[in-house]
Design a protein around this motif. Sequence first.
Motif, PDB file in Angstrom:
ATOM      1  N   SER A 242     -46.900 -18.436   2.493  1.00 51.92           N
ATOM      2  CA  SER A 242     -47.343 -18.590   1.097  1.00 51.92           C
ATOM      3  C   SER A 242     -48.842 -18.368   0.903  1.00 51.92           C
ATOM      4  O   SER A 242     -49.602 -18.232   1.856  1.00 51.92           O
ATOM      5  N   CYS A 243     -49.254 -18.389  -0.374  1.00 55.47           N
ATOM      6  CA  CYS A 243     -50.675 -18.201  -0.694  1.00 55.47           C
ATOM      7  C   CYS A 243     -51.516 -19.367  -0.194  1.00 55.47           C
ATOM      8  O   CYS A 243     -52.680 -19.207   0.128  1.00 55.47           O
TER       9      CYS A 243
ATOM     10  N   HIS B 183     -43.516 -11.371  -5.589  1.00 46.62           N
ATOM     11  CA  HIS B 183     -42.554 -12.473  -5.543  1.00 46.62           C
ATOM     12  C   HIS B 183     -41.198 -12.043  -4.991  1.00 46.62           C
ATOM     13  O   HIS B 183     -40.727 -12.575  -3.996  1.00 46.62           O
TER      14      HIS B 183
ATOM     15  N   CYS C 289     -50.318 -12.144  -4.281  1.00 47.42           N
ATOM     16  CA  CYS C 289     -51.468 -11.861  -5.142  1.00 47.42           C
ATOM     17  C   CYS C 289     -52.715 -12.695  -4.826  1.00 47.42           C
ATOM     18  O   CYS C 289     -53.815 -12.169  -4.769  1.00 47.42           O
ATOM     19  N   HIS C 290     -52.537 -13.996  -4.606  1.00 44.29           N
ATOM     20  CA  HIS C 290     -53.733 -14.843  -4.491  1.00 44.29           C
ATOM     21  C   HIS C 290     -54.514 -14.618  -3.209  1.00 44.29           C
ATOM     22  O   HIS C 290     -55.683 -14.952  -3.119  1.00 44.29           O
TER      23      HIS C 290
ATOM     24  N   LEU D 175     -40.838 -20.138  -3.344  1.00 39.85           N
ATOM     25  CA  LEU D 175     -40.259 -20.585  -4.620  1.00 39.85           C
ATOM     26  C   LEU D 175     -38.773 -20.285  -4.678  1.00 39.85           C
ATOM     27  O   LEU D 175     -38.227 -19.992  -5.741  1.00 39.85           O
TER      28      LEU D 175
ATOM     29  N   ASP E 226     -50.155 -16.538 -13.172  1.00 41.49           N
ATOM     30  CA  ASP E 226     -49.574 -17.346 -12.111  1.00 41.49           C
ATOM     31  C   ASP E 226     -50.417 -18.594 -11.988  1.00 41.49           C
ATOM     32  O   ASP E 226     -51.647 -18.521 -12.006  1.00 41.49           O
TER      33      ASP E 226
ATOM     34  N   ASN F 103     -47.110 -25.095  -1.322  1.00 42.72           N
ATOM     35  CA  ASN F 103     -47.867 -25.999  -2.177  1.00 42.72           C
ATOM     36  C   ASN F 103     -47.046 -26.867  -3.137  1.00 42.72           C
ATOM     37  O   ASN F 103     -47.586 -27.699  -3.832  1.00 42.72           O
TER      38      ASN F 103
HETATM   39  S1  SF4 Z   1     -47.154 -20.468  -4.730  1.00 47.79           S
HETATM   40 FE1  SF4 Z   1     -45.609 -19.383  -3.558  1.00 47.79          FE
HETATM   41  S2  SF4 Z   1     -44.518 -18.211  -5.108  1.00 47.79           S
HETATM   42 FE2  SF4 Z   1     -46.455 -18.819  -6.025  1.00 47.79          FE
HETATM   43  S3  SF4 Z   1     -47.854 -17.093  -5.613  1.00 47.79           S
HETATM   44 FE3  SF4 Z   1     -48.077 -18.581  -3.947  1.00 47.79          FE
HETATM   45  S4  SF4 Z   1     -46.694 -17.825  -2.376  1.00 47.79           S
HETATM   46 FE4  SF4 Z   1     -46.085 -16.859  -4.268  1.00 47.79          FE
END
Ligand code: SF4
Lengths: 178, 431
Positions: free
Chosen positions: B304-305, B68, B108-109, B373, B128, B394
């Motif tokens: 992002s993820c 993050h 991570c995801h 975020l 998360d 998202n």
């Molecule tokens: S939603 Fe955004 S802040 Fe949350 S893990 Fe995915 S990339 Fe990171």
Amino acid sequence: MDKIIGKVFITGDNIDTDQIIPAQYLNLVPTIPEEYKKLGSYALCGLPDEYKTRYVAEGKMETDYAIVIGGRNFGCGSSREHAPVSLGASGCKTVIANSFARIFFRNCIATGEVYPVETSEELNKSLKTGDEVEISFENMTLKELKTGKIHQLKNLGDVKSVIEAGGIFNYARKNKMI
Amino acid sequence: MGMTITEKILAKASGKPHCSPGDNIWVSADILMTHDVCGPGTIGVFQREFGKTAKVWNKEGVVIIPDHYIFTADEKCHRNVDALRAFVKEQGLPFFYDPGTPSYAGVCHVALPENGHCRPGEVLFGTDSHTCTHGALGEFATGIGNTDAGFVMGTGKLLIKVPASMKFEFNGKLPKFVTAKDIILRVIGDIGVDGATYCAMEFSGQTISDLDIEERMTICNMAIEAGGKNGIIAADEKTVKYVKERSSKPFTCFSSDEDAKYLSVRKYDASKLEPVVAMPFSPDNVKTARSMKTFKLDRSYIGSCTGGKIIDFIMAAEMLYGKKVKIPTFIVPATVTVEKALKTEKVNGKSLLQIFEEAGCEKPAPPSCAACLGGPIDTYGRSNTNEICISTTNRNFPGRMGSKDSQTILASPYTAAASAVTGYITDPRDI
Ligand code: SF4
């Protein structure tokens, strides 16, 4: 806890975790005591400017409102435990809403920081920020102190045993899981 | 009575032949993932409850991925990563993706499946909310808080309520420029941000089978935006191939029984779907991109993820090839693997990186969550004032990408790129 007497703070539907505790404060670690308190001072500071009253007054560490009233889907968004922790640290005792987002609800129970209580009435429309109420967990009621009017709240359901034990760890110990 | 995939996985993880929605059961975790935002707090809970010298339940089961707040000058953020380093060392944990070292991975995801931590039939908990992403690999994956994570860290178990399943079935061929992101935004628009609260969202049908793993991840990633406990897609040959290339552990593929019970079933004709956007300030405020075409933008963000995987940048590059962007356009690969792919993947003979450069995008940021975020004030791409940003992320709650005065519009990589070219919300089919 059997009873809470205090002032309510009114919020709307879909209060998400970014509004409860904005991401820039997630560098604070809830298990470090000073940072726990600091998180409290930021509780609900991400609410838009339409909210004329701040939940925690500027320069204060704690709130004057022990009871937060929400609408639908309170606590949606991220899994950050910083959200119920910031509320608990600020002096909030319970959040009463029409419905809760799953992870927030769960985090309230696991940590024991605040009681998440559901209601079928639109209390966030009928009450105003600053109104004084008395909440009885024995009867699951909310009484308006000025008028004496009583509102029924929903029972805690199958999470009651975890809440009564004081969180997931105590519950597991009681049931010889750990 | 038949069971859904979610019920089958949870029954197996609790050592029971059967379980039903509403049952409160103790399940065994295969993987616990945590990151820099919730890791230190999780460790704090773990040590408070099990003692300073306690050991985690299974070294191979704990995966720590700081992602993050990595590229910031904020000291507390660095301290938090240091706390993870110390814990990993003390516990001798083999899976730590340490920033500033060759093992650093990114978000991570996306990093979890890339590095072989996701397998069909398993139970994965993560600190998360977007942990639901990994249901795309046919496993039960859900987000939990620090206290629950501290519990899992010590015991490998968690008490959970079996969710009822909602089925979303898609058949038919997706039109060109309509993507997984449009599918999931459509669903969230239809059922609302609390439409799947406490439920498992199961996605099925030919359209879903036709999607690549990364696109399936986009769909499951946003199950939480409808309040879902988990998103899930039955594993098929594509899943098995993807997983076997990355993990040597055995696994079990489950699928829902014919007579499994669903809370609801929604069927969609994928050929009728259109590019959509979610307007501020809620992921269910969904409109067709075309109907919003006079809406002026200040910036575009691809990362992002949800929207920073290899396939997302390929889509963006297809759209930006030979064109110029009119507004600042930020490129944030989710992981180091994606970052490398920007150089090696090509569209019409040019690398993705070259296409972005020629289109006038900002220089890509190193892989991390970045402005998805908001984060510390010096975060790359953060909306610090009243910017209106179209983004492949998202969430678009007030203040999500930084300032309370900013606005975020959620879109697919095609739509975010097409809009970058015009400076207005733009349907990619109109470019
Ligand atoms: S939603 Fe955004 S802040 Fe949350 S893990 Fe995915 S990339 Fe990171």
